[in-house]
Design a protein around this motif. Structure first.
Motif, mmCIF file in Angstrom:
data_model
loop_
_atom_site.group_PDB
_atom_site.id
_atom_site.type_symbol
_atom_site.label_atom_id
_atom_site.label_comp_id
_atom_site.label_asym_id
_atom_site.label_seq_id
_atom_site.Cartn_x
_atom_site.Cartn_y
_atom_site.Cartn_z
ATOM 1 N N PRO A 2 34.152 44.763 20.960
ATOM 2 C CA PRO A 2 33.303 45.082 22.125
ATOM 3 C C PRO A 2 32.387 43.918 22.471
ATOM 4 O O PRO A 2 31.731 43.341 21.598
ATOM 5 C CB PRO A 2 32.502 46.292 21.635
ATOM 6 N N ASP A 6 31.463 46.097 27.520
ATOM 7 C CA ASP A 6 31.700 47.348 26.785
ATOM 8 C C ASP A 6 30.374 47.988 26.382
ATOM 9 O O ASP A 6 30.182 49.205 26.550
ATOM 10 C CB ASP A 6 32.517 47.059 25.525
ATOM 11 N N SER A 81 32.769 51.867 19.012
ATOM 12 C CA SER A 81 32.603 52.449 20.343
ATOM 13 C C SER A 81 31.608 53.596 20.242
ATOM 14 O O SER A 81 31.174 53.975 19.153
ATOM 15 C CB SER A 81 33.930 52.946 20.914
#
Length: 266
Positions: A2, A6, A81
């Protein structure tokens, strides 16, 4: 991994769905990712306190609790995430941290467990203590140009150096240099002001477009490298086969025709 787009999307998601909702329970499933905080103290710091503000610096996400006296810190490592959860949802198998509200909550996921979960009194102090450079979407044009032109190594390496500029990694540095028409190993010190400004403008445009596309390569505008950044990929401008090289220990993708070498750094 990421990168800034992101993490900005994670920040906006948390801001939209988590702001103002009191934390009822905190579950840590990966103690090894905790830095300067224990599972018990993190739970006490958040229990019955609402998250009322989010910030981002480079690849770090900060969520501030009500009262302005502390911030949850998340770094997403190689594969992390953030996922919002509805009431009754079981945490995903890769959940390292789950923060539950009365209705739903969110999970910090990391399949490779290479991220970081921490706590800080102040995001700016945290960034300074961790030697982070200015955020790539906050740095001014003049500061960017001066810093880049003072770097003797490859431009790609400078863009990826989190102590010089926070937020850009291997993927988006490739896109930025493709949009600027420069070879990944072009030496920063050989750039003139116009070239450095072209990179600055490409950086701003690429990062903003990536955020707008929710970091999905398929949603990027025509003419972007990322959708073709794979084996057998071709330049979206000239159609020539893309090539790779090693730079800063990473595999860089570029077009040998549109990004022909000029002044390169070994």
């Amino acid at each position: 991994m990421p990168e800034l787009p992101d993490v900005e999307i994670f920040r906006r998601t948390l801001d939209r769905h988590g702001q103002g909702r009191p934390v009822r329970r905190t579950t840590v499933a990966a103690r090894d990712l905790l830095v300067d905080v224990s599972p018990q103290s993190l739970g006490r710091l958040l229990k019955n306190r609402s998250l009322v503000e989010t910030r981002r610096h480079g690849k770090y996400l900060f969520a501030g609790r009500e009262g302005g006296d502390g911030w949850l810190v998340l770094h997403f490592g190689m594969s992390g995430s953030l996922e919002m959860m509805e009431r009754g949802d079981a945490p995903p198998e890769t959940a390292c941290l789950v923060i539950a509200f009365d209705e739903g909550g969110f999970a910090y996921l990391s399949s490779r467990r290479l991220g970081m979960i921490g706590w800080t009194a102040d995001p700016a102090a945290f960034a300074s203590a961790h030697h982070l450079g200015p955020d790539a979407l906050a740095i001014g044009r003049a500061d960017f140009v001066a810093a880049l032109r003072g770097h003797r190594g490859a431009v790609k390496c400078w863009l990826m150096d989190q102590e010089r500029l926070a937020g850009i990694g291997n993927v988006y540095s490739d896109e930025i240099l493709f949009q600027a028409g420069l070879h990944p190993k072009h030496a920063g010190s050989s750039l003139d002001d116009a070239q450095a400004e072209t990179i600055f403008e490409a950086m701003r445009r690429v990062l903003e477009e990536a955020v707008a596309a929710e970091a999905d390569p398929a949603r990027l505008p025509d003419g972007y490298l990322l959708p073709q950044r794979l084996e057998g990929g071709r330049c979206p401008r000239c159609g020539q086969a893309l090539d790779t090289l090693r730079a800063c220990g990473r595999n860089a993708w570029y077009c040998p025709h549109c990004q022909a070498p000029d002044e390169v750094s070994g």
